[in-house]
Design a protein around this motif. Sequence first.
Motif, PDB file in Angstrom:
ATOM      1  N   LEU A   1       0.836  -1.192   0.000  1.00  0.00           N
ATOM      2  CA  LEU A   1       0.000   0.000   0.000  1.00  0.00           C
ATOM      3  C   LEU A   1       0.876   1.248   0.000  1.00  0.00           C
ATOM      4  O   LEU A   1       1.834   1.346   0.764  1.00  0.00           O
ATOM      5  N   ALA A   2       0.533   2.188  -0.832  1.00  0.00           N
ATOM      6  CA  ALA A   2       1.357   3.380  -1.030  1.00  0.00           C
ATOM      7  C   ALA A   2       1.418   4.235   0.227  1.00  0.00           C
ATOM      8  O   ALA A   2       0.448   4.338   0.983  1.00  0.00           O
ATOM      9  N   HIS A   3       2.577   4.857   0.429  1.00  0.00           N
ATOM     10  CA  HIS A   3       2.803   5.835   1.494  1.00  0.00           C
ATOM     11  C   HIS A   3       2.740   5.233   2.900  1.00  0.00           C
ATOM     12  O   HIS A   3       2.584   5.954   3.879  1.00  0.00           O
ATOM     13  N   ARG A   4       2.864   3.921   2.999  1.00  0.00           N
ATOM     14  CA  ARG A   4       2.891   3.263   4.301  1.00  0.00           C
ATOM     15  C   ARG A   4       4.060   2.283   4.311  1.00  0.00           C
ATOM     16  O   ARG A   4       4.125   1.394   3.468  1.00  0.00           O
ATOM     17  N   ALA A   5       4.984   2.484   5.239  1.00  0.00           N
ATOM     18  CA  ALA A   5       6.172   1.646   5.278  1.00  0.00           C
ATOM     19  C   ALA A   5       5.798   0.197   5.546  1.00  0.00           C
ATOM     20  O   ALA A   5       5.228  -0.131   6.578  1.00  0.00           O
ATOM     21  N   ARG A   6       6.090  -0.648   4.585  1.00  0.00           N
ATOM     22  CA  ARG A   6       5.893  -2.091   4.689  1.00  0.00           C
ATOM     23  C   ARG A   6       4.453  -2.497   4.997  1.00  0.00           C
ATOM     24  O   ARG A   6       4.210  -3.533   5.599  1.00  0.00           O
ATOM     25  N   ALA A   7       3.478  -1.657   4.629  1.00  0.00           N
ATOM     26  CA  ALA A   7       2.083  -2.044   4.780  1.00  0.00           C
ATOM     27  C   ALA A   7       1.711  -2.949   3.617  1.00  0.00           C
ATOM     28  O   ALA A   7       1.964  -2.623   2.459  1.00  0.00           O
ATOM     29  N   ILE A   8       1.125  -4.080   3.925  1.00  0.00           N
ATOM     30  CA  ILE A   8       0.877  -5.112   2.921  1.00  0.00           C
ATOM     31  C   ILE A   8      -0.563  -5.585   3.019  1.00  0.00           C
ATOM     32  O   ILE A   8      -1.073  -5.797   4.118  1.00  0.00           O
ATOM     33  N   GLU A   9      -1.206  -5.740   1.884  1.00  0.00           N
ATOM     34  CA  GLU A   9      -2.525  -6.369   1.836  1.00  0.00           C
ATOM     35  C   GLU A   9      -2.383  -7.745   1.202  1.00  0.00           C
ATOM     36  O   GLU A   9      -1.845  -7.881   0.105  1.00  0.00           O
ATOM     37  N   ILE A  10      -2.827  -8.784   1.896  1.00  0.00           N
ATOM     38  CA  ILE A  10      -2.848 -10.126   1.318  1.00  0.00           C
ATOM     39  C   ILE A  10      -4.049 -10.205   0.386  1.00  0.00           C
ATOM     40  O   ILE A  10      -5.185 -10.063   0.819  1.00  0.00           O
ATOM     41  N   VAL A  11      -3.781 -10.423  -0.881  1.00  0.00           N
ATOM     42  CA  VAL A  11      -4.834 -10.467  -1.890  1.00  0.00           C
ATOM     43  C   VAL A  11      -5.430 -11.859  -1.984  1.00  0.00           C
ATOM     44  O   VAL A  11      -6.641 -12.036  -2.103  1.00  0.00           O
ATOM     45  N   LYS A  12      -4.582 -12.875  -1.901  1.00  0.00           N
ATOM     46  CA  LYS A  12      -5.051 -14.252  -1.986  1.00  0.00           C
ATOM     47  C   LYS A  12      -4.011 -15.170  -1.365  1.00  0.00           C
ATOM     48  O   LYS A  12      -2.865 -14.782  -1.136  1.00  0.00           O
ATOM     49  N   LEU A  13      -4.444 -16.393  -1.075  1.00  0.00           N
ATOM     50  CA  LEU A  13      -3.543 -17.434  -0.600  1.00  0.00           C
ATOM     51  C   LEU A  13      -3.603 -18.607  -1.563  1.00  0.00           C
ATOM     52  O   LEU A  13      -4.657 -18.901  -2.117  1.00  0.00           O
ATOM     53  N   PRO A  14      -2.484 -19.294  -1.765  1.00  0.00           N
ATOM     54  CA  PRO A  14      -2.523 -20.494  -2.596  1.00  0.00           C
ATOM     55  C   PRO A  14      -3.320 -21.588  -1.909  1.00  0.00           C
ATOM     56  O   PRO A  14      -3.522 -21.564  -0.686  1.00  0.00           O
TER      57      PRO A  14
END
Length: 229
Positions: free
Chosen positions: A57-70
């Motif tokens: 996610l932009a403008h956030r240090a190491r902010a991550i959204e999990i979109v899917k899992l295998p």
Amino acid sequence: MLTKKQLELLSFINKRVQRDGVPPSFDEMKEALDLRSKSGIHRLITALEERGFIRRLAHRARAIEIVKLPETLGGTGFQPRVIEGDKPEATPALAMQIEKTHALELPVLGRIAAGVPIEAISEASRSVAVPGQMLTSKDPHYALEVKGDSMIDAGINDGDVVVIRETNTADNGDIIVALIEGYEATLKRFRRKGNMIALEAANPAYETRVLPQNQVKVQGRLVGLIRTY
């Protein structure tokens, strides 16, 4: 198709978010995958993003959204969740995006210090709506507003509201509400060292406090995070 290390990292992040409500730090990712440097973690995260499993996610240090899992990680029916790195991204109301779930009202029992401990507050000042999925046990839960920046590297910022499960025990590495000498409350990572308790900050500007175990009472463990704007 994911490599073994990519799959290990995705699984590790997912499990830690499910357990703690906040993701592991880059250092914890590095140790879990037995890598020599954090640059390897950056490469793995980039690869996961390119393959569509996560989104930074932009403008956030190491902010991550999990979109899917295998499928090997139980991807069928997975609902996207926003997880935090050093500084979590969030929806306007919630730091975790959970669709089609009921919300429960929790009392906000004042402010908790993520920095120098402040006087403990135990009277509800207001309430906050919390997704039911965030409450993973039948134990009582409550919420606290965070004051201070000593836990920013764990994705907990000044002004956030943390969701706490009441408990008087903790495992090493848990983020807890600690009551010090009966009147000071603080939010820190818990480590037991013999008859001593270490309360660790997640910000290099703050020193670890090491106290006799009879001066520290565990009052709860972090299970979730809410952020408003």
